[in-house]
Design an enzyme around this catalytic site. Structure first.
Site, short mmCIF file in Angstrom:
data_model
loop_
_atom_site.label_atom_id
_atom_site.label_comp_id
_atom_site.label_asym_id
_atom_site.label_seq_id
_atom_site.Cartn_x
_atom_site.Cartn_y
_atom_site.Cartn_z
N CYS A 134 31.85 45.00 36.97
CA CYS A 134 32.17 45.48 35.72
C CYS A 134 31.72 46.91 35.69
O CYS A 134 32.41 47.70 34.93
CB CYS A 134 31.51 44.35 34.49
SG CYS A 134 32.54 42.78 34.66
N CYS A 189 35.11 38.34 34.30
CA CYS A 189 34.10 38.65 33.55
C CYS A 189 34.71 39.05 32.10
O CYS A 189 35.75 39.65 32.10
CB CYS A 189 32.90 39.56 33.82
SG CYS A 189 31.86 39.15 35.09
N GLU A 216 37.11 31.49 33.38
CA GLU A 216 36.57 30.84 34.77
C GLU A 216 37.95 30.10 35.33
O GLU A 216 38.91 30.08 34.96
CB GLU A 216 35.27 30.07 34.78
CG GLU A 216 34.22 30.99 34.15
CD GLU A 216 32.84 30.23 34.19
OE1 GLU A 216 32.94 29.11 34.37
OE2 GLU A 216 31.91 31.06 33.84
N GLU A 243 33.87 41.49 30.09
CA GLU A 243 33.93 43.08 30.14
C GLU A 243 35.40 43.56 30.67
O GLU A 243 36.23 44.21 30.12
CB GLU A 243 33.09 43.69 30.63
CG GLU A 243 31.45 43.38 30.24
CD GLU A 243 30.79 42.33 30.87
OE1 GLU A 243 31.54 41.19 31.16
OE2 GLU A 243 29.67 42.25 30.84
N ASN A 283 34.78 35.66 28.92
CA ASN A 283 35.12 35.30 30.30
C ASN A 283 35.87 34.12 30.46
O ASN A 283 36.02 33.34 29.69
CB ASN A 283 33.67 35.27 30.95
CG ASN A 283 32.77 34.15 30.48
OD1 ASN A 283 32.69 33.93 29.14
ND2 ASN A 283 31.95 33.49 31.12
#
Ligand code: THU
Length: 161
Positions: free
Chosen positions: A115, A73, A64, A75, A62
């Site tokens: 996701c 995220c 940020e 994924e 991830n």
């Protein structure tokens, strides 16, 4: 009126030691890559690892941002990387793990709603169900046969025809 159940099965393993060699290896890669996450705001490091049809393993974390909604995220970072670098290659299995710096990391987490939508469309694009492995750094492991199961009655391109 009829009422219809839409069930799906989750395999629950006591620990990663019960997994077959290739699933266990993929989960270890997801666990290891959590340390590369950029998660200074949540302190929740997520790692994802996918094995492609040709055996290549790709990992992601991830990412940020101080403007919180900008964060992505693990994924979706992973799906974007694979689609960009490997020409939307079919994904056989994806493992997802995390390291919660504020607490424990011993029970599986499951992909967020955005996701799930991305995973479902990736499966559709590649005509390949993605097996999902979910676990913390230790503890129980969940295995779901295909990502689509996580998003029943999903909105797809077909609905716009
Ligand atoms: N996160 C993921 O990367 N994957 C998940 O499945 C759940 C949440 C990230 C988003 C955010 O950076 C942090 O974890 C806390 O929500």
């Amino acid at each position: 009126m009829i009422k219809k159940d839409i069930p799906f099965a989750v395999e629950i393993y006591y620990s990663s030691e019960e997994l077959n060699e290739s699933d266990s290896e993929l989960l270890e890669q997801a666990r290891a890559i959590t340390q590369q996450a950029y998660a200074p705001y949540s302190n929740f490091r997520v790692g994802a690892a996918a094995i492609l049809a040709n055996g290549t393993i790709v990992t992601a974390t991830n990412q940020e941002n101080a403007s919180y909604p900008v964060g992505i995220c693990a994924e979706r970072v992973l799906l974007s990387a694979i689609a960009s670098q490997y020409g939307t290659a079919a994904i056989i299995t994806m493992a997802i793990s995390y390291d919660n710096l504020k607490g424990e990391s011993k029970s599986p987490i499951s992909p967020c709603g955005i996701c799930r939508q991305s995973l479902a469309e990736y499966e559709d694009r590649t005509h390949q169900p993605i097996k999902i492995i979910l676990a913390g750094l230790k503890g129980e492991v969940y295995i779901i046969e295909k990502a689509n199961y996580l998003l029943p009655l999903s909105f797809t391109a077909v609905d716009m025809k």
